[in-house]
Design an enzyme around this catalytic site. Structure first.
Site, short mmCIF file in Angstrom:
data_model
loop_
_atom_site.label_atom_id
_atom_site.label_comp_id
_atom_site.label_asym_id
_atom_site.label_seq_id
_atom_site.Cartn_x
_atom_site.Cartn_y
_atom_site.Cartn_z
CD GLU A 102 -41.37 62.98 29.03
OE1 GLU A 102 -41.44 62.44 27.84
OE2 GLU A 102 -40.39 62.87 29.99
CG ASP A 103 -41.39 59.98 25.12
OD1 ASP A 103 -41.23 60.41 26.46
OD2 ASP A 103 -40.56 59.61 24.43
CG ASP A 106 -39.23 53.26 32.20
OD1 ASP A 106 -40.25 52.67 32.72
OD2 ASP A 106 -38.01 53.22 32.02
N GLY A 108 -40.23 57.41 36.24
CA GLY A 108 -40.53 58.78 36.59
C GLY A 108 -39.28 59.58 37.17
CE LYS A 109 -32.15 58.91 38.52
NZ LYS A 109 -31.55 59.92 38.09
CG LEU A 111 -41.52 64.08 33.75
CD1 LEU A 111 -43.17 63.66 33.80
CD2 LEU A 111 -41.20 65.44 33.04
CE LYS A 134 -41.95 50.90 29.18
NZ LYS A 134 -40.49 50.88 28.84
CG ASP A 162 -34.65 56.35 20.16
OD1 ASP A 162 -35.29 56.73 21.41
OD2 ASP A 162 -33.49 56.65 20.02
#
Ligand code: 5GP
Length: 177
Positions: A102-103, A106, A108-109, A111, A134, A162
């Protein structure tokens, strides 16, 4: 490195290219050690992870496979909530050692919705590598076994990430100014 503009917003340099590459080299060394003799399968989640996946992949010193998938989320019924489908998941992961790339994690939703689907296919093991996390944004805790950098809860662009389509080509990570 100096401040840049992407669309209407300004971003300041946050993680430079050298720091990124050094950390990625260290993660690849760790993965190569941990998965020695196992021929793991990298499953990289598009679009954001393509640059990280490429740099990580080319530093691996063991046999390793790579596939790219895209996750599409659509509204299910009230009881199922959002349904995530993986586009391009054409490699059989049964009995494989799978490493999700993953990049950024955030809330976690994404994943938390996708991992159970993979577990259902009974891989030998399943672990997650994320370039960024994060922790302050966590809603669904995710066990990130290999992490590049923990960052504050501020929007970032660059190195594959992006802002409304732009900024992915930047070789470093920039943070909203
Ligand atoms: P989550 O499901 O963990 O909340 O969000 C994961 C996805 O949200 C990431 O794969 C990424 O596409 C997007 N995302 C979260 N935070 C950022 C950010 O700071 N910058 C960018 N460009 N995308 C983000």
């Amino acid at each position: 490195m100096s401040q840049i503009q992407v669309h209407d917003k300004y971003f300041k340099p946050y993680i430079d290219e050298n720091t990124l590459q050094e950390r990625i080299t260290a993660i690849a060394a760790q993965l190569s050690e941990d998965y020695k003799g196992k021929k793991p399968l990298f499953v990289a989640i598009l679009n954001g992870s393509f640059m990280f996946a490429a740099d990580l992949f080319k530093r691996m010193t063991i046999d390793v496979e790579l596939c790219f998938i895209k996750l599409a989320s659509y509204k299910g019924t009230k009881s199922t909530g959002n349904v995530i489908t993986a586009i391009g998941m054409d490699t059989d992961i049964f009995s494989r050692d799978v490493i999700i790339i993953e990049d950024i994690v955030d809330t976690g939703k994404t994943l938390s919705e996708f991992l159970p689907q993979l577990e259902h296919q009974q891989p030998a093991s399943l672990s997650i590598v994320s370039l960024l996390h994060k922790p302050d944004a966590t809603v669904f805790p995710i066990d990130i076994k290999y992490l590049g950098f923990s960052i504050p809860n501020k929007f970032v662009v660059g190195y594959g990430l992006d802002y409304d389509g732009l900024g992915r080509n930047l070789p470093a990570i920039y943070q909203l100014a």
